[in-house]
Enzyme design. Structure first.
Site, short mmCIF file in Angstrom:
data_model
loop_
_atom_site.label_atom_id
_atom_site.label_comp_id
_atom_site.label_asym_id
_atom_site.label_seq_id
_atom_site.Cartn_x
_atom_site.Cartn_y
_atom_site.Cartn_z
CG HIS A 29 -1.71 -1.22 1.29
ND1 HIS A 29 -1.24 -2.22 1.24
CD2 HIS A 29 -2.63 -1.50 1.38
CE1 HIS A 29 -2.58 -3.33 1.37
NE2 HIS A 29 -3.49 -2.65 0.99
N PRO A 119 -6.29 -5.14 10.89
CG PRO A 119 -6.52 -6.81 12.21
CD PRO A 119 -5.71 -6.58 11.75
CG LEU A 120 -8.45 -0.99 8.40
CD1 LEU A 120 -9.80 -0.38 7.20
CD2 LEU A 120 -7.65 -0.26 8.35
CG HIS A 260 -5.96 1.70 -0.67
ND1 HIS A 260 -5.70 1.84 1.09
CD2 HIS A 260 -5.79 0.49 -0.26
CE1 HIS A 260 -5.77 1.41 1.80
NE2 HIS A 260 -5.76 0.43 1.11
CB SER A 380 -22.55 -9.42 35.85
OG SER A 380 -24.78 -8.90 36.18
CD GLU A 407 -20.30 -5.75 25.05
OE1 GLU A 407 -20.00 -5.17 23.38
OE2 GLU A 407 -21.08 -5.48 25.77
CG HIS A 469 -28.12 -12.61 26.85
ND1 HIS A 469 -28.61 -12.09 25.90
CD2 HIS A 469 -27.65 -11.11 27.98
CE1 HIS A 469 -28.36 -10.72 25.98
NE2 HIS A 469 -28.51 -10.14 27.67
#
Lengths: 662, 662
Positions: A29, A119-120, A260, A380, A407, A469
C-alpha cells in the site's frame, strides 16, 4: 530548525522507500506513506520522544500506526531513524517470508512496532489503553519516570469501524489528554471516494465525544507542528484532521483509490521521481538526508540518559523495573498456595464468577499492578475487589475501569494497557459477547501478550436471559484461536489455579469462562501442584477395577460428570472422571501424559454445555457427547439442563446403552 | 384524541404488566418498560401502522426494540393491542421454558417481533436494513404498496456499542428519512450512572452523522407526539433523545440501576401501585383500558384493507407477493443448470471469488431481488455484477450498497434487509473479518433467516497481507455456529452449487468462503444434481482396488488432495478424494450416506489451510491432518504453502509414513 526544503526531502525519503518497496514486493500500500510522509516527518523529527538505540525505553512516546496497511511508512521511519534491526535489506524484502517487514506491522517482529495493526480501528482502540497506561503509571511513579504522549495515525477505515466510537468515547470520558490522533483525511477508501459510503463530520463527531478536534493541512509541516503543539497543552484528547492526498506525487494515481493498495507501476514511480526531483535509485537515500534522519533519531539519546539517571536515583526503581518487565511479585506463588489451602479448608459452594472474585481479592492484594474492569457488567462479572476503586479523570491512581458497554473497545484497550507495560489488565463481559470482542482477542493471541478476559455466564446455566445470551459455540470458537488459553474451571480451587496460570502466561492471553450458577467444591484437598497447568487431569479414579468408562468434562459439567460416575459405579461400572479446564495446556503435555489421561476405557464420554466440536480429541469420533447441538432457550436453569439432556442420569444412561451394546 | 388521563392509564398498563411479569418470573428487566411506557403508548396508539390480526402485512410500520432486555415492553404491547398468540398466560409465563415470552424478544417466537434483540446495538443496525429495505421496495413497487416507517427504541448500551456508529453513519449517508430512533435517555446503565463510563453528547454525535436529532421529555406524550410528527417530515433519519426515568414509579428504585435488571420486589411494586393509583391485581388490566388498547390495535385494519385493495388491483401483485414470500423466480434452477453446463464446457481456472462473481452475474440476472454489497472491498470480494448499480440517496432503485468499512453494521443491515422481506441481501468482506461481523452473523443463525455473507481471501493463500488478514481459525469458528451453512467450494462448479444452496436456504444463513488465488476446474462434467447439497461427496474414486487412503479436503485444498492422490496412486496405493464444501449439510445426511462417504480406508487424512478442529468427525482422532497449527505469515503464496507444509507431497509423505507403520 529544519528548512522546508530539507523537510520535503526527508519526507520524500519515506515516499520513495515506500513506493519502491511496494513495487519490488509487487504487493502493498504505497498511498498512505506518500500522503502521510509530512505528518510522520514532523512528528519523528520534532516531537516524538524515542531512542532507536534503546527502543524499549519505558518512557518513550508511543507511535501507533492504526492504518496498518501503510506499514511501509513505519518501516521507513524505523530504518531512517536508525533502529538497528530495520536494515535496508529488510526494506528490500518487504512482505517476503521471514522478513521483519511483514505485510502489516507486527508487534515483536521488529523493534519499534508498538502493536500489531491491520484489522482497522484496532490501533485507535489500543491507543486508549496506551494513553491510560501512561496515566496509571504516572500516578504510581510520578512525572520523573512516566510522562509521555501516545500518538496514533489512522485512516478513514479506522474511523468507520465501530470500535473507533467505543475508543474515542472512552478516551473522551477519561480525558486522556496525552493522546493525540492524526486522521489521514484523504477522502479515499478502497472502493473509491469515501463519500460512496460516508458523510460523517468527523471533527464534530470527536467533539461530541469530548475531544479537541480541528482541521489542518496535513501536507504543511508548520501547520502540523502547530497542531501538535496545541495538542500538547490540551486538557482533552486531541484529534487532528489532516487533509492529505493519497499517493501524493504519483502523476495520475495520486488522489485516487488506485494509489491505495497496489504497486504504482514503473511509469508512475518515474513520474513521482520527476515530480519530487528525486534522482536516487530505489533503496538509496542521499547521504545528507539519511544523516538528517539519523540525527533526528539521536534526539532522544540525551533525554533518555537523563531519564535513566532519574530512575537510578529513584527509590521506586526496583518496583518500576519489576512492573515494566512484567514480573510478578516474588511472593505471588506463596500467596496463591496459602489461598488454595484456605479453599481446601472452606470448601466454598459458589459460582465460579464468585470464585474468580475471591481469587482476585487475593491477587489484587498481592499484585499492585492489576487493573480491573468490565463492560458495564461489574456486579455480574464479579471483577471488582476491595482494592480496585474507579479510575476517573481526576484520579488515575486507582485500579478499576468502567469500560462502558464497549466489549470490543475494552478488549483492545486491555491490549493497549498490556503493551504499554507496567500493568496487568483484565476485563469482563458475558461469554456470549466474546463475539463482540473477538477481533481484539485474536490480536492479543497473535501478539502473544498477557491480556486477560473474564467471561462469565458461560452456558445455558445463565437461565432466563435466553439464547441471545447463552454461549453454545463460544467455547469451541475461542479454543480455535491459536495461542489463546481458554480456561473453564470447575470450582473455586480450579478457578484459583486458572487465575494463577493466566497471570503467569506472559506470552499468551487468557480467557476465563465462569458460571453464573453455584457449583460445589470438587477439589477439597490442598495440592501444591497447579493441576490445571496440565490442561486435563484425573479428578476421580475408577473404583473396583480398570476403568471401563472415562468421563471428560469442564466447568459446571464436572459436577454432572461426578454424578454420572456415582450412578455408573453404583451399577458396577468402574468409571473415572477427567476434569478438562484447558484444551490448550493439555495439548502442550507429553504424549505419555496425554495418553495416560485419555486412558483406554472402552467407553469415552464428554460432557459440556456447549457444542461437541473439539472434544473428539478426548473421546474419539465414536465417543458419546452430552451437550448442545443448537441454541439454548429461555427458562430457569433447573428446567434447561434436563430439557437439553445435560444431566448425570442422561449421561449414565447413554453410557450404559453403549456398554450394553458392546 | 386520547385524554392525558387515559394515556397515563394505558401507559401504566404496560408498566404493571412488566413489573408484575418480571416479579413472577423472578427474573427480567422492569426498568425500561416503566421508563419508556409513554413513548410506546404514543407510538402504538397514535402513529404505528400495524394490524395485530394481520401481523405480517408487508407494508406495516416496523417497531424494533433494540434494547431487547426491555422485552416486557414489547410483550405488553403485543398483548394489549391484541396479537392473538400473545395471551395473558404468555405474559404470566414470562421467561419460562416453552413460552413465547423469552427473556429477550426472539424473531419467530411470537408474531409482532420483527427481529431478535438483546445483544446491544443489533436492533439499531438492523433498523438501517429495514429502512433501506423499505426504500428499495418502494422504488420497485411504488408508494401504493410500500410506504412505511421504521421505528427503533434503544438505550444507552446500544449507543455505546460501536455497531451503533456504523449503523447511524450508514443511515445518515443513505438519508433514510423514514427511520426514526428513540433513545431511552435515562442516564442509567447496569454499573450505575452512565457518566461512570460515558459523557458523549449523543445529539451532537447523531447530527455529525447526518441525522436530525433533538431532546424531548420522554414522559410527556404531547412532546413525544410532536417529535414524531416532525420526524415524519424530515429529509434525514431522526433521533429523538427521550429523557426518561428508569423504573418510573418505583418508590426508591426509580432512577437508579436497581430498577434495571432485577425484580423490583413486592414492596416497590406496592409503592408503584400507590403512586399510580393502580389497584388491579397482577395480570389484570381494567376493562376500559384494555378496550382502549384493543381499539388502538384495530386502527390499522382499515388502512390494511385499503392496501389489500390496492395490491389486488396492482399489475405487480404476483411479483410483489413472490418477493415478499421469499420465493425464488420459477426458472431459477433452470438458470443454474444452464450455467453449470456452461462451466462444464468452459472449465475456467479462476479464484473462487471470481467464480462467485460469475455465479452472481447469472443469479443477479435471474433474481431481481438480490441486493449486493461489500464493506469497502468490492473489487476484492467480487460482489458487484453488471446488474448491481449503486444505491444512493437519490436512487434507491438500484441493487448495490457500499457499506463502508463497517463489517458489523453491514451484517446487521443485511439481517434487517432480509427480515424486512422482498429482497435477498448478500455482502462481502475478508473471511478474517468475519470476526468483526460475528455477533450479527450469529443472530442470523438464531433467527433462521437467509442472510448471505461472502467472505473472500479465505486462507494463507491471500499471501503478503500476512497473519492479521489470514484466516486460520475462522472456518472452525464459523462452523461452530448452529444453523449456519458455511460453504467452502473448491472450484467454479462448486461455487455455483453453493450459491444455489445459499439462495434456497430460506431458514439458514450462509457464508461462502472464497479464495483470492486461482484454482483449476475440478468438476468438469455436468451433473444435474447439486453435489454440494450433501455437504461432502466422493470427487475421485480409488483406482486399482479398495481405497486404502481417503483424503478429505475443502476449497483450495481439494486441488492439493487430488495432487496427493495422484502421487499415492502412482505408488500403488488406491486413494479416493472426498470434497467437503459444507460440514453442516453433511451432518444432515443419512447415517448410511455419511458412513459410505467417510468410508473404511485404513488411512484417513484431511487437508485444509486452517486448524484441525472439527475434522476429526471425518478422519477420527487418529487421522492425519495437514493444515495450520498457528497463525500464518506474510509472504507470497508460493512460499507460504510449502512453508506450512500444505502440499501434495507433504500429504502423500505423511500417508506413506502411516501406511509403512501399519
Amino acid at each position: 530548525m529544519t528548512s522546508r526544503e530539507q523537510h520535503d526531502r526527508m519526507a520524500n525519503a519515506i515516499r520513495f522507500l515506500s513506493m519502491d518497496a511496494v513495487e519490488k514486493a509487487n504487493s502493498g500500500h504505497p498511498g498512505l506513506p506518500m500522503g502521510c510522509a509530512d505528518i510522520a516527518t514532523v512528528l519523528f523529527t520534532r516531537f516524538l520522544k524515542f531512542d532507536p538505540k534503546n527502543p524499549h525505553w519505558a518512557d518513550r512516546d508511543r507511535f501507533i500506526l492504526s492504518a496498518g496497511h501503510g506499514s511501509m511508512l513505519l518501516y521507513s521511519l524505523l530504518y531512517l531513524t536508525g533502529y538497528e534491526d530495520m536494515t535496508i535489506d529488510q526494506i528490500r524484502n518487504f512482505r517476503q517470508l521471514g522478513s521483519k517487514t511483514a505485510g502489516h506491522p507486527e508487534y515483536g517482529h521488529a523493534t519499534g512496532i508498538e502493536t500489531t495493526t491491520g484489522p482497522l480501528g484496532q490501533g485507535v482502540a489500543n491507543s486508549v489503553g496506551f494513553a491510560l497506561g501512561e496515566r496509571i503509571m504516572n500516578a504510581a511513579f510520578g512525572d520523573d519516570l512516566v510522562d509521555h504522549f501516545t500518538y496514533v495515525l489512522c485512516g478513514d477505515g479506522c474511523l468507520m469501524e465501530g470500535i473507533s466510537q467505543e475508543a474515542i468515547s472512552l478516551a473522551g470520558h477519561l480525558k486522556l489528554n496525552k493522546l493525540i490522533l492524526f486522521w489521514d483525511n484523504n477522502n479515499i477508501s478502497i472502493d473509491g471516494p469515501v463519500t460512496l459510503a460516508d458523510n460523517t463530520d468527523q471533527v464534530a463527531r470527536f467533539q461530541a465525544s469530548g475531544w479537541n478536534a480541528s482541521h489542518v493541512d496535513g501536507m504543511d509541516p508548520e501547520a502540523i507542528a502547530y497542531a501538535i503543539e496545541a495538542a500538547h497543552h490540551s486538557q482533552k484528547p486531541t484529534m487532528i484532521a489532516c487533509k492529505t492526498t493519497i499517493g501524493f506525487g504519483a502523476p495520475t494515481k495520486a488522489g485516487t483509490n488506485k494509489a491505495h493498495g497496489s504497486p504504482l507501476g514503473a511509469e508512475e514511480i518515474a513520474g513521482a521521481r520527476k515530480f519530487f526531483g528525486w534522482d536516487s535509485p530505489p533503496f538509496e537515500i542521499p547521504a545528507d538526508i539519511l544523516d538528517a534522519w539519523r540525527e533526528a533519531g539521536r534526539r532522544g539519546a540525551q533525554p533518555r540518559a537523563a531519564w535513566e539517571g532519574r530512575l537510578a536515583k529513584s527509590d521506586k526503581k526496583t518496583e518500576f523495573e519489576r512492573r515494566v518487565k512484567g514480573d510478578l511479585p516474588g511472593n505471588f506463588d506463596t500467596v496463591i498456595a496459602d489461598y488454595k489451602k484456605k479453599l481446601a479448608a472452606d470448601k466454598p459452594k459458589v459460582a465460579t464468577r464468585k470464585s474468580s472474585e475471591m481469587a482476585l481479592e487475593v491477587i489484587n492484594g498481592a499484585v499492585p499492578e492489576t487493573i480491573g474492569g468490565s463492560a458495564d457488567l461489574t456486579g455480574s462479572n464479579n471483577t471488582k475487589t476491595s482494592q480496585t476503586k474507579n479510575i476517573t479523570p481526576d484520579d488515575y491512581g486507582q485500579r478499576y475501569v468502567h469500560y462502558g458497554i464497549r466489549e470490543h473497545g475494552m478488549a483492545a484497550a486491555i491490549n493497549g494497557l498490556t503493551l504499554h507495560g507496567g500493568v496487568i489488565a483484565y476485563g469482563g463481559t458475558f461469554l456470549c459477547f466474546s463475539d463482540y470482542a473477538r477481533p481484539a482477542m485474536r490480536l492479543a493471541s497473535l501478539m502473544g501478550i498477557r491480556s486477560i478476559f473474564v467471561m462469565t455466564h458461560d452456558s445455558i446455566g445463565l437461565g432466563e436471559d435466553g439464547p441471545t445470551h447463552q454461549p453454545v459455540e463460544h467455547m469451541a470458537a475461542l479454543r480455535a484461536i491459536p495461542n489463546h488459553n481458554f480456561f473453564r474451571p470447575a470450582d473455586a480451587m480450579e478457578t484459583a489455579e486458572c487465575w494463577q496460570l493466566a497471570l503467569k502466561s506472559t506470552g499468551t492471553p487468557s480467557t476465563l469462562a465462569l458460571t453464573r450458577q453455584n457449583l460445589p467444591a470438587l477439589r477439597t484437598e490442598y495440592v501444591a501442584e497447579n493441576l490445571c497447568s496440565k490442561g486435563a487431569y484425573e479428578l476421580a479414579a475408577a473404583e473396583g477395577g480398570e476403568a471401563v468408562v472415562s468421563i471428560f468434562a469442564s466447568g459446571s459439567e464436572v459436577e454432572i460428570a461426578l454424578g454420572a460416575r456415582a450412578l455408573l459405579q453404583g451399577h458396577g461400572h468402574p468409571t473415572r472422571v477427567v476434569s478438562v479446564p484447558s484444551f490448550e495446556l493439555f495439548d502442550e503435555q507429553s504424549d505419555a501424559y496425554r495418553e495416560k489421561t485419555i486412558g483406554k476405557a472402552g467407553v469415552k464420554i464428554a460432557i459440556e454445555a456447549g457444542i461437541r466440536q473439539g472434544w473428539d480429541q478426548f473421546i474419539g469420533s465414536d465417543g458419546i457427547f452430552i451437550g448442545m447441538t443448537g441454541f439454548g432457550a429461555s427458562g430457569p436453569i433447573e428446567a434447561l439442563y434436563p430439557h437439553f439432556g445435560i444431566t448425570a442420569e442422561a449421561a449414565a444412561k447413554a453410557v450404559e446403552g453403549r456398554l450394553h451394546k458392546k
